[in-house]
Design a protein around this motif. Structure first.
Motif, PDB file in Angstrom:
ATOM      1  N   VAL A 160       0.815  -1.214   0.000  1.00  0.00           N
ATOM      2  CA  VAL A 160       0.000   0.000   0.000  1.00  0.00           C
ATOM      3  C   VAL A 160       0.853   1.269   0.000  1.00  0.00           C
ATOM      4  O   VAL A 160       0.346   2.379  -0.102  1.00  0.00           O
ATOM      5  N   GLY A 161       2.177   1.120   0.079  1.00  0.00           N
ATOM      6  CA  GLY A 161       3.066   2.269   0.245  1.00  0.00           C
ATOM      7  C   GLY A 161       2.958   3.313  -0.850  1.00  0.00           C
ATOM      8  O   GLY A 161       3.031   4.518  -0.589  1.00  0.00           O
ATOM      9  N   LYS A 162       2.759   2.919  -2.097  1.00  0.00           N
ATOM     10  CA  LYS A 162       2.742   3.885  -3.200  1.00  0.00           C
ATOM     11  C   LYS A 162       1.512   4.779  -3.196  1.00  0.00           C
ATOM     12  O   LYS A 162       1.473   5.798  -3.894  1.00  0.00           O
ATOM     13  N   GLU A 163       0.497   4.421  -2.424  1.00  0.00           N
ATOM     14  CA  GLU A 163      -0.733   5.217  -2.357  1.00  0.00           C
ATOM     15  C   GLU A 163      -0.680   6.295  -1.275  1.00  0.00           C
ATOM     16  O   GLU A 163      -1.601   7.112  -1.175  1.00  0.00           O
ATOM     17  N   LEU A 164       0.351   6.329  -0.453  1.00  0.00           N
ATOM     18  CA  LEU A 164       0.369   7.197   0.724  1.00  0.00           C
ATOM     19  C   LEU A 164       0.713   8.640   0.359  1.00  0.00           C
ATOM     20  O   LEU A 164       1.463   8.908  -0.576  1.00  0.00           O
ATOM     21  N   ASN A 165       0.162   9.546   1.167  1.00  0.00           N
ATOM     22  CA  ASN A 165       0.465  10.970   1.033  1.00  0.00           C
ATOM     23  C   ASN A 165       1.485  11.341   2.110  1.00  0.00           C
ATOM     24  O   ASN A 165       1.127  11.739   3.220  1.00  0.00           O
ATOM     25  N   PHE A 166       2.763  11.221   1.780  1.00  0.00           N
ATOM     26  CA  PHE A 166       3.808  11.429   2.768  1.00  0.00           C
ATOM     27  C   PHE A 166       3.939  12.889   3.190  1.00  0.00           C
ATOM     28  O   PHE A 166       4.518  13.186   4.229  1.00  0.00           O
ATOM     29  N   GLN A 167       3.397  13.797   2.389  1.00  0.00           N
ATOM     30  CA  GLN A 167       3.497  15.219   2.729  1.00  0.00           C
ATOM     31  C   GLN A 167       2.736  15.561   4.009  1.00  0.00           C
ATOM     32  O   GLN A 167       3.098  16.483   4.737  1.00  0.00           O
ATOM     33  N   SER A 168       1.670  14.802   4.275  1.00  0.00           N
ATOM     34  CA  SER A 168       0.892  15.064   5.497  1.00  0.00           C
ATOM     35  C   SER A 168       1.523  14.415   6.728  1.00  0.00           C
ATOM     36  O   SER A 168       1.028  14.581   7.832  1.00  0.00           O
ATOM     37  N   GLY A 169       2.631  13.692   6.534  1.00  0.00           N
ATOM     38  CA  GLY A 169       3.270  13.013   7.658  1.00  0.00           C
ATOM     39  C   GLY A 169       3.805  13.963   8.710  1.00  0.00           C
ATOM     40  O   GLY A 169       3.902  13.604   9.886  1.00  0.00           O
ATOM     41  N   ILE A 170       4.129  15.205   8.322  1.00  0.00           N
ATOM     42  CA  ILE A 170       4.628  16.172   9.293  1.00  0.00           C
ATOM     43  C   ILE A 170       3.598  16.476  10.367  1.00  0.00           C
ATOM     44  O   ILE A 170       3.936  16.849  11.494  1.00  0.00           O
ATOM     45  N   ALA A 171       2.300  16.261  10.029  1.00  0.00           N
ATOM     46  CA  ALA A 171       1.227  16.526  11.004  1.00  0.00           C
ATOM     47  C   ALA A 171       1.278  15.555  12.180  1.00  0.00           C
ATOM     48  O   ALA A 171       0.720  15.832  13.239  1.00  0.00           O
ATOM     49  N   LEU A 172       1.949  14.423  12.009  1.00  0.00           N
ATOM     50  CA  LEU A 172       2.089  13.478  13.110  1.00  0.00           C
ATOM     51  C   LEU A 172       2.885  14.076  14.264  1.00  0.00           C
ATOM     52  O   LEU A 172       2.753  13.635  15.408  1.00  0.00           O
ATOM     53  N   LEU A 173       3.701  15.091  13.955  1.00  0.00           N
ATOM     54  CA  LEU A 173       4.481  15.766  14.983  1.00  0.00           C
ATOM     55  C   LEU A 173       3.910  17.134  15.339  1.00  0.00           C
ATOM     56  O   LEU A 173       3.851  17.516  16.512  1.00  0.00           O
ATOM     57  N   THR A 174       3.464  17.872  14.337  1.00  0.00           N
ATOM     58  CA  THR A 174       2.985  19.238  14.586  1.00  0.00           C
ATOM     59  C   THR A 174       1.603  19.281  15.237  1.00  0.00           C
ATOM     60  O   THR A 174       1.255  20.271  15.870  1.00  0.00           O
ATOM     61  N   ASN A 175       0.801  18.229  15.076  1.00  0.00           N
ATOM     62  CA  ASN A 175      -0.554  18.215  15.632  1.00  0.00           C
ATOM     63  C   ASN A 175      -0.632  17.575  17.010  1.00  0.00           C
ATOM     64  O   ASN A 175      -1.720  17.263  17.492  1.00  0.00           O
ATOM     65  N   VAL A 176       0.499  17.352  17.639  1.00  0.00           N
ATOM     66  CA  VAL A 176       0.513  16.742  18.970  1.00  0.00           C
ATOM     67  C   VAL A 176       0.179  17.792  20.024  1.00  0.00           C
ATOM     68  O   VAL A 176       0.792  18.863  20.062  1.00  0.00           O
ATOM     69  N   ASN A 177      -0.808  17.477  20.844  1.00  0.00           N
ATOM     70  CA  ASN A 177      -1.198  18.345  21.963  1.00  0.00           C
ATOM     71  C   ASN A 177      -1.044  17.542  23.248  1.00  0.00           C
ATOM     72  O   ASN A 177      -1.881  16.686  23.559  1.00  0.00           O
ATOM     73  N   LEU A 178       0.026  17.801  23.976  1.00  0.00           N
ATOM     74  CA  LEU A 178       0.305  17.013  25.177  1.00  0.00           C
ATOM     75  C   LEU A 178      -0.762  17.184  26.241  1.00  0.00           C
ATOM     76  O   LEU A 178      -0.936  16.320  27.101  1.00  0.00           O
ATOM     77  N   GLY A 179      -1.485  18.280  26.198  1.00  0.00           N
ATOM     78  CA  GLY A 179      -2.554  18.496  27.177  1.00  0.00           C
ATOM     79  C   GLY A 179      -3.739  17.569  26.970  1.00  0.00           C
ATOM     80  O   GLY A 179      -4.470  17.265  27.918  1.00  0.00           O
ATOM     81  N   ASP A 180      -3.927  17.099  25.734  1.00  0.00           N
ATOM     82  CA  ASP A 180      -5.074  16.233  25.425  1.00  0.00           C
ATOM     83  C   ASP A 180      -4.713  14.749  25.378  1.00  0.00           C
ATOM     84  O   ASP A 180      -5.600  13.903  25.385  1.00  0.00           O
ATOM     85  N   VAL A 181      -3.417  14.429  25.297  1.00  0.00           N
ATOM     86  CA  VAL A 181      -3.033  13.052  25.016  1.00  0.00           C
ATOM     87  C   VAL A 181      -3.447  12.097  26.129  1.00  0.00           C
ATOM     88  O   VAL A 181      -3.849  10.953  25.869  1.00  0.00           O
ATOM     89  N   PHE A 182      -3.385  12.532  27.371  1.00  0.00           N
ATOM     90  CA  PHE A 182      -3.778  11.644  28.469  1.00  0.00           C
ATOM     91  C   PHE A 182      -5.293  11.450  28.507  1.00  0.00           C
ATOM     92  O   PHE A 182      -5.777  10.365  28.834  1.00  0.00           O
ATOM     93  N   GLN A 183      -6.023  12.495  28.148  1.00  0.00           N
ATOM     94  CA  GLN A 183      -7.483  12.371  28.088  1.00  0.00           C
ATOM     95  C   GLN A 183      -7.915  11.427  26.972  1.00  0.00           C
ATOM     96  O   GLN A 183      -8.813  10.609  27.149  1.00  0.00           O
TER      97      GLN A 183
END
Length: 367
Positions: A160-183
């Motif tokens: 399935v690798g060729k179908e992926l949108n790797f450009q949105s992968g940066i959101a895996l780091l930038t969209n992290v909210n430590l205040g919500d992760v435990f909830q």
């Protein structure tokens, strides 16, 4: 007595945790956590390991005896009896919940014209036969299924690798909210905390001193596979679309095409994945049957297996009306009940530690 090796225990828990997580938790996880779901799962795994660690600590107080019998020395005869009944109900109820999830999946995706009770009854009968065969047979079966399930799972990312949108992968780091992760992690920890069941089968395990290490490496393997599949789904569909899918991995598998002769791999992969669910439900039902047979002091629990299988199917069919109610129940009501059950061995551990402390003090005073 020690009939389950550490390898068999670890392989079983990999299947046990991955089967429901990959099939039924990715959708709710994407809906509640989005791009930070990978971190939510990491926190959930750590929480589940802590719960399992407490159970192992309790079990090591009497490694050659079952908690069903020696637990009364910690909390008293009647409270221990009540707790064991609650544990038995928890396991048979959870087996019914997972069976209902599997039934709804098969009805919704592949067998829409088949009555749910037919599928649940058929699966329940097969699971009952496995439970009747005993815990050794279930663990041997899990070890065999492991290599089939995870060899298939290891191939999927390459297809399935060729179908992926790797450009949105940066959101895996930038969209992290430590205040919500435990909830967001709170509803998912009990699914990995189910490993506390090791407390009830500890005398069956060979080399019990290595159990913590086994639980650790089995959790790491499960975590790695789940993280890979979660990231594949979110990079393929993006967060808003993925949250709308009930079964994101199934939708991802439908993107895989190998030549003209095999357009979709999903029926093959799903058939293999069902084997993992079969192992999980069998273990859960066996736990309920085993606890009950020990309470009744039965030498052979097999005569009760069919009755417990029927109860499991009944709970599966009549606990909720539809899939929407089931998902709401799992994410809200069931979570608090599961925390109470899975963390309750802490009471046994605390009392044993206190008794040991006072015993040492008494010996010191006598000297």
């Amino acid at each position: 007595m020690q009939r389950i090796s550490q390898i068999e225990l670890g392989l079983m828990f990999v299947l046990f945790n991955f089967s429901t997580a990959a099939g039924f938790l990715i959708g709710p996880l994407a809906n509640s956590a989005g791009f930070q779901g990978w971190l939510t799962v990491l926190i959930a795994h750590i929480g589940g390991l802590l719960i399992a660690y407490i159970s192992v600590r309790v079990a090591k107080q009497r490694p050659d005896e079952f908690i069903i019998h020696y637990g009364k020395e910690a909390v008293g005869k009647w409270l221990n009896l009540i707790m064991m009944i609650i544990y038995g109900f928890f396991f048979i109820h959870l087996s019914g919940v997972v069976l209902r999830q599997a039934t709804d999946f098969l009805v919704q995706i592949y067998l829409p014209s088949t009555p749910s009770w037919v599928i649940a009854g058929t699966l329940g009968l097969v699971i009952t036969i496995a439970v009747r065969s005993g815990i050794e047979a279930i663990f041997r079966c899990a070890a065999g299924f492991f290599f089939v399930v995870f060899s298939t799972a290891a191939i999927v990312p390459f297809l399935v690798g060729k179908e992926l949108n790797f450009q949105s992968g940066i959101a895996l780091l930038t969209n992290v909210n430590l205040g919500d992760v435990f909830q967001t992690s709170y509803p998912f920890i009990p699914w990995y905390g189910e490993m506390f069941l090791v407390l009830f089968i500890f005398p069956f395990i060979a080399k019990p001193e290595k159990t913590n290490r086994t639980l650790l490496w089995s959790s790491i393997i499960t975590l790695l596979f789940f993280e890979v599949f979660y990231m594949l789904c979110i990079l393929l569909f993006d967060e808003p679309l993925m949250a709308q899918f009930t079964y994101p991995i199934l939708e991802m598998l439908r993107f895989i095409r190998i030549g003209d002769f095999l357009e979709n791999l999903d029926p093959i992969v799903v058939a293999i994945w069902i084997a993992g669910l079969f192992i999980k439900i069998s273990i859960l039902l066996y736990m309920a049957l085993f606890i009950s047979s020990q309470l009744f002091q039965l030498k052979d629990s097999r005569p009760l297996s069919l009755s417990f299988g029927a109860i499991m199917v009944g709970l599966s069919m009549h606990s909720v009306k539809n899939l929407v109610e089931l998902n709401y129940f799992i994410m809200h009501s069931w979570v608090n009940f599961a925390y109470f059950i899975e963390c309750s061995p802490l009471l046994y551990w605390g009392i044993f530690v206190i008794k040991k402390y006072y015993l040492l003090n008494d010996k010191g005073n006598l000297r």
